[in-house]
Design an enzyme around this catalytic site. Structure first.
Site, PDB file in Angstrom:
ATOM      1  N   ASP A   1       0.781  -1.238   0.000  1.00 58.01           N
ATOM      2  CA  ASP A   1       0.000   0.000   0.000  1.00 58.01           C
ATOM      3  C   ASP A   1       0.811   1.285   0.000  1.00 58.01           C
ATOM      4  OD1 ASP A   1       1.112   0.056   2.508  1.00 58.01           O
ATOM      5  OD2 ASP A   1      -0.699  -0.607   3.539  1.00 58.01           O
TER       6      ASP A   1
ATOM      7  N   GLU B   1       0.285  -9.077  -1.284  1.00 56.60           N
ATOM      8  CA  GLU B   1      -0.419  -8.535  -0.098  1.00 56.60           C
ATOM      9  C   GLU B   1      -1.656  -7.736  -0.541  1.00 56.60           C
ATOM     10  OE1 GLU B   1       0.799  -5.442   3.076  1.00 56.60           O
ATOM     11  OE2 GLU B   1       1.692  -7.279   3.825  1.00 56.60           O
TER      12      GLU B   1
ATOM     13  N   GLU C   1      -2.450   5.060   2.711  1.00 56.46           N
ATOM     14  CA  GLU C   1      -2.256   3.654   2.346  1.00 56.46           C
ATOM     15  C   GLU C   1      -3.548   2.947   1.948  1.00 56.46           C
ATOM     16  OE1 GLU C   1      -0.863   5.117   4.963  1.00 56.46           O
ATOM     17  OE2 GLU C   1       1.295   4.897   4.713  1.00 56.46           O
TER      18      GLU C   1
ATOM     19  N   HIS D   1       5.480   5.835  13.017  1.00 57.60           N
ATOM     20  CA  HIS D   1       5.850   6.645  11.845  1.00 57.60           C
ATOM     21  C   HIS D   1       4.677   7.105  10.999  1.00 57.60           C
ATOM     22  CE1 HIS D   1       4.932   3.685   8.740  1.00 57.60           C
ATOM     23  NE2 HIS D   1       5.336   2.778   9.595  1.00 57.60           N
TER      24      HIS D   1
ATOM     25  N   ARG E   1       1.869   8.764   8.849  1.00 59.75           N
ATOM     26  CA  ARG E   1       1.613  10.163   8.469  1.00 59.75           C
ATOM     27  C   ARG E   1       0.407  10.765   9.190  1.00 59.75           C
ATOM     28  NH1 ARG E   1       4.650   9.633   3.870  1.00 59.75           N
ATOM     29  NH2 ARG E   1       5.249  11.589   2.857  1.00 59.75           N
TER      30      ARG E   1
ATOM     31  N   HIS F   1      12.405   5.769  13.210  1.00 61.89           N
ATOM     32  CA  HIS F   1      12.293   6.009  11.768  1.00 61.89           C
ATOM     33  C   HIS F   1      13.107   7.249  11.409  1.00 61.89           C
ATOM     34  CE1 HIS F   1      10.303   6.856   7.928  1.00 61.89           C
ATOM     35  NE2 HIS F   1       9.709   5.679   7.991  1.00 61.89           N
TER      36      HIS F   1
HETATM   37  C1  UD1 Z   1       6.451   5.207   3.868  1.00 64.67           C
HETATM   38  C2  UD1 Z   1       5.100   4.733   3.340  1.00 64.67           C
HETATM   39  C3  UD1 Z   1       4.317   4.011   4.427  1.00 64.67           C
HETATM   40  C4  UD1 Z   1       5.154   2.922   5.080  1.00 64.67           C
HETATM   41  C5  UD1 Z   1       6.468   3.518   5.551  1.00 64.67           C
HETATM   42  C6  UD1 Z   1       7.351   2.454   6.135  1.00 64.67           C
HETATM   43  C7  UD1 Z   1       3.942   6.100   1.693  1.00 64.67           C
HETATM   44  C8  UD1 Z   1       3.111   7.303   1.449  1.00 64.67           C
HETATM   45  N1  UD1 Z   1       4.311   5.889   2.945  1.00 64.67           N
HETATM   46  O1  UD1 Z   1       6.194   6.213   4.831  1.00 64.67           O
HETATM   47  O2  UD1 Z   1       3.150   3.426   3.849  1.00 64.67           O
HETATM   48  O3  UD1 Z   1       4.425   2.420   6.170  1.00 64.67           O
HETATM   49  O4  UD1 Z   1       7.144   4.107   4.436  1.00 64.67           O
HETATM   50  O5  UD1 Z   1       8.404   2.974   6.866  1.00 64.67           O
HETATM   51  O6  UD1 Z   1       4.263   5.388   0.770  1.00 64.67           O
HETATM   52  N2  UD1 Z   1      13.797   9.095   5.309  1.00 64.67           N
HETATM   53  C9  UD1 Z   1      15.173   9.068   5.261  1.00 64.67           C
HETATM   54  N3  UD1 Z   1      15.798   7.880   4.950  1.00 64.67           N
HETATM   55  C10 UD1 Z   1      15.125   6.730   4.714  1.00 64.67           C
HETATM   56  C11 UD1 Z   1      13.720   6.756   4.791  1.00 64.67           C
HETATM   57  C12 UD1 Z   1      13.064   7.929   5.069  1.00 64.67           C
HETATM   58  O7  UD1 Z   1      15.824  10.069   5.493  1.00 64.67           O
HETATM   59  O8  UD1 Z   1      15.749   5.691   4.459  1.00 64.67           O
HETATM   60  C13 UD1 Z   1      13.102  10.358   5.640  1.00 64.67           C
HETATM   61  C14 UD1 Z   1      13.150  11.386   4.481  1.00 64.67           C
HETATM   62  O9  UD1 Z   1      13.245  12.673   5.025  1.00 64.67           O
HETATM   63  C15 UD1 Z   1      11.782  11.197   3.819  1.00 64.67           C
HETATM   64  C16 UD1 Z   1      10.916  10.916   5.042  1.00 64.67           C
HETATM   65  O10 UD1 Z   1      11.719  10.109   5.898  1.00 64.67           O
HETATM   66  O11 UD1 Z   1      11.387  12.325   3.070  1.00 64.67           O
HETATM   67  C17 UD1 Z   1       9.583  10.253   4.777  1.00 64.67           C
HETATM   68  O12 UD1 Z   1       9.712   9.089   3.944  1.00 64.67           O
HETATM   69  P1  UD1 Z   1       8.396   8.574   3.128  1.00 64.67           P
HETATM   70  O13 UD1 Z   1       8.745   7.338   2.409  1.00 64.67           O
HETATM   71  O14 UD1 Z   1       7.811   9.690   2.358  1.00 64.67           O
HETATM   72  O15 UD1 Z   1       7.345   8.303   4.276  1.00 64.67           O
HETATM   73  P2  UD1 Z   1       7.289   7.186   5.385  1.00 64.67           P
HETATM   74  O16 UD1 Z   1       6.661   7.796   6.586  1.00 64.67           O
HETATM   75  O17 UD1 Z   1       8.602   6.533   5.508  1.00 64.67           O
HETATM   76  N1  UDP Z   2      11.807  -2.984  11.139  1.00 64.71           N
HETATM   77  C1  UDP Z   2      13.194  -3.021  10.949  1.00 64.71           C
HETATM   78  N2  UDP Z   2      13.982  -2.176  11.696  1.00 64.71           N
HETATM   79  C2  UDP Z   2      13.464  -1.292  12.582  1.00 64.71           C
HETATM   80  C3  UDP Z   2      12.040  -1.245  12.742  1.00 64.71           C
HETATM   81  C4  UDP Z   2      11.247  -2.099  11.993  1.00 64.71           C
HETATM   82  O1  UDP Z   2      13.711  -3.809  10.162  1.00 64.71           O
HETATM   83  O2  UDP Z   2      14.234  -0.567  13.230  1.00 64.71           O
HETATM   84  C5  UDP Z   2      10.975  -3.896  10.312  1.00 64.71           C
HETATM   85  C6  UDP Z   2       9.871  -4.658  11.018  1.00 64.71           C
HETATM   86  O3  UDP Z   2      10.328  -5.922  11.465  1.00 64.71           O
HETATM   87  C7  UDP Z   2       8.825  -4.798   9.922  1.00 64.71           C
HETATM   88  C8  UDP Z   2       9.006  -3.569   9.079  1.00 64.71           C
HETATM   89  O4  UDP Z   2      10.306  -3.056   9.395  1.00 64.71           O
HETATM   90  O5  UDP Z   2       9.104  -5.911   9.090  1.00 64.71           O
HETATM   91  C9  UDP Z   2       7.967  -2.551   9.378  1.00 64.71           C
HETATM   92  O6  UDP Z   2       8.301  -1.375   8.717  1.00 64.71           O
HETATM   93  P1  UDP Z   2       7.607   0.011   9.032  1.00 64.71           P
HETATM   94  O7  UDP Z   2       7.075   0.012  10.417  1.00 64.71           O
HETATM   95  O8  UDP Z   2       8.595   1.054   8.634  1.00 64.71           O
HETATM   96  O9  UDP Z   2       6.435   0.053   7.956  1.00 64.71           O
HETATM   97  P2  UDP Z   2       4.945  -0.534   7.905  1.00 64.71           P
HETATM   98  O10 UDP Z   2       4.989  -1.990   8.149  1.00 64.71           O
HETATM   99  O11 UDP Z   2       4.150   0.230   8.918  1.00 64.71           O
HETATM  100  O12 UDP Z   2       4.501  -0.201   6.525  1.00 64.71           O
END
Ligand code: UD1
Ligand code: UDP
Length: 362
Positions: free
Chosen positions: A93, A115, A129, A202, A204, A235
């Protein structure tokens, strides 16, 4: 071609990448990462030894949904046109999955949704999502539903039963390979002798006040229970970091640390007493490990874990989280009821099933 871009998609797609690559007589496997995440994606690729064929490298600090959607759509077009795959597989998602699926739809390339069928039926929760997963399901050819509940959701929307396969969740495939009896880590040494609370957050829709309320409630309960220690692998989103540090800094029994690689995180889960999270994937992993989870959200698309008794939805109100967390930590009977291991998300062989379905297609 498999397309993914964030940590959780990578954790659930890498086992499938490796399964498809192992069947090289049946498939030519191409991996395209969007780079919606960077460091958190690279951690997973490294753990599973997956080297992408294409990396769209779209991540920007503090990116908006517009940035991610447009970045994926514009950059992936040339990759799809060049490869013209027989099938593109996307996961779950995220905005990567939605935008990649939309690009395939525009180019008439068939989509397999791994999924598929998870639903809250409220497109604002989780946001964005729930919309993303419904939109991908509107244009998919293959539906790989993790459970019979997700299959029923698809059938209720009129999807063709011949195109739906209940496979289990590929996240459990990953979990099968990571938890080890001999795992050690300095943070687990620090927590030894205490009840370990594991925290992640994490989403939004929880940015701003809801996230502050969660952290305040957690701190209040922990201050009252001196035999607890918490580890919060945070995160990388700066908005999450700002909220967490403003509420939790200065509390010595709670350590905020950098994201753990998936192997370490799964072992931290296995060592924990309970988990507080708004994550999706953790709701699937915790039941197999028999770890109680308080889900700090108003809705869940994973009712199987709630039915199994491991998950409890506690919303984002400070007093409700405070009350439920206090109860779980103080009442051994409540704790015992929530800490039974169960397997609602499959047996760890989902990738094999998905590969077999694809191999049997014309
Ligand atoms: C995204 C997904 C969410 C998922 C989550 C898992 C969307 C809209 N959201 O949200 O569904 O649950 O990932 O974690 O698709 N950033 C870094 N380094 C990284 C990752 C993120 O610096 O490796 C920071 C950046 O500033 C980035 C921000 O986090 O702009 C947000 O990342 P983004 O992928 O937009 O949103 P998530 O909250 O991670
Ligand atoms: N996870 C990880 N390292 C961390 C925190 C979570 O590898 O420090 C793993 C966790 O086991 C799960 C996945 O990341 O498999 C969940 O990711 P996240 O919570 O970022 O996204 P969501 O599942 O909510 O989309």
């Amino acid at each position: 071609m498999l397309v993914f871009g964030t940590r959780p998609e990578a954790i659930k797609m890498c086992p499938l990448v490796n399964e498809l690559k192992a069947r090289s007589d049946d498939f030519k496997t191409v991996v395209c990462v969007t780079g919606q995440h960077r460091e958190m994606l690279n951690q997973v690729l490294h753990t599973f030894d997956v080297i992408p064929d294409y990396d769209l490298a779209i991540m920007k600090p503090r990116q908006t949904l517009f940035d991610v959607t447009c970045g994926v759509l514009l950059h992936i077009k040339a990759v799809i046109e060049r490869e013209m795959p027989d099938a593109v597989l996307v996961h779950g998602d995220t905005t990567t999955s939605f935008a990649a699926a939309l690009a395939c739809f525009y180019l008439h390339v068939p989509i397999g949704h791994v999924e598929a069928g998870l639903r809250t039926h409220d497109i604002y929760s989780p946001w964005p999502e729930e919309f993303n997963r419904q939109a991908v399901d509107a244009i998919s050819r293959w539906y790989f539903a993790p459970t019979s509940v997700s299959c029923e959701n698809l059938l209720a929307e009129g999807k063709d039963p011949e195109r739906i396969w209940v496979t289990g969740n590929t996240g459990i495939d990953a979990l099968r390979t990571t938890v080890r009896g001999d795992f050690s880590h300095s943070q687990l040494d620090w927590a030894r002798g205490s009840r370990l609370i594991l925290i992640t957050a994490h989403r939004r829709e929880n940015f701003g006040e809801p996230m502050h309320r969660m952290f305040r409630a957690i701190r209040r309960v922990m201050e009252e229970h001196e035999d607890t220690k918490a580890i919060y692998p945070i995160h990388m989103n700066p908005q999450v970091r700002e909220a967490a540090h403003s509420e939790l800094d200065g509390f010595e029994r709670l350590h905020i640390i950098d994201p753990l690689d998936v192997l370490a995180f799964h072992n931290f889960m296995a060592a924990s007493y309970l988990i507080l999270t708004d994550s999706g994937g953790i709701q699937e992993e915790a039941p197999s490990l028999g770890k109680p989870v308080l889900v700090m959200r108003d809705t869940t698309e994973r009712p199987e874990g709630v039915a199994a008794g491991t998950l409890k939805l506690v919303g984002t109100e400070e007093e409700v989280i405070y009350r439920e967390f206090s109860r779980l930590i103080s009442d051994e009977r409540v704790y015992a009821k929530m800490s039974h291991a169960s397997n609602p998300y499959g047996d760890g062989h989902a990738s094999e099933r998905i590969a077999s379905v694809l191999a049997s297609e014309d």
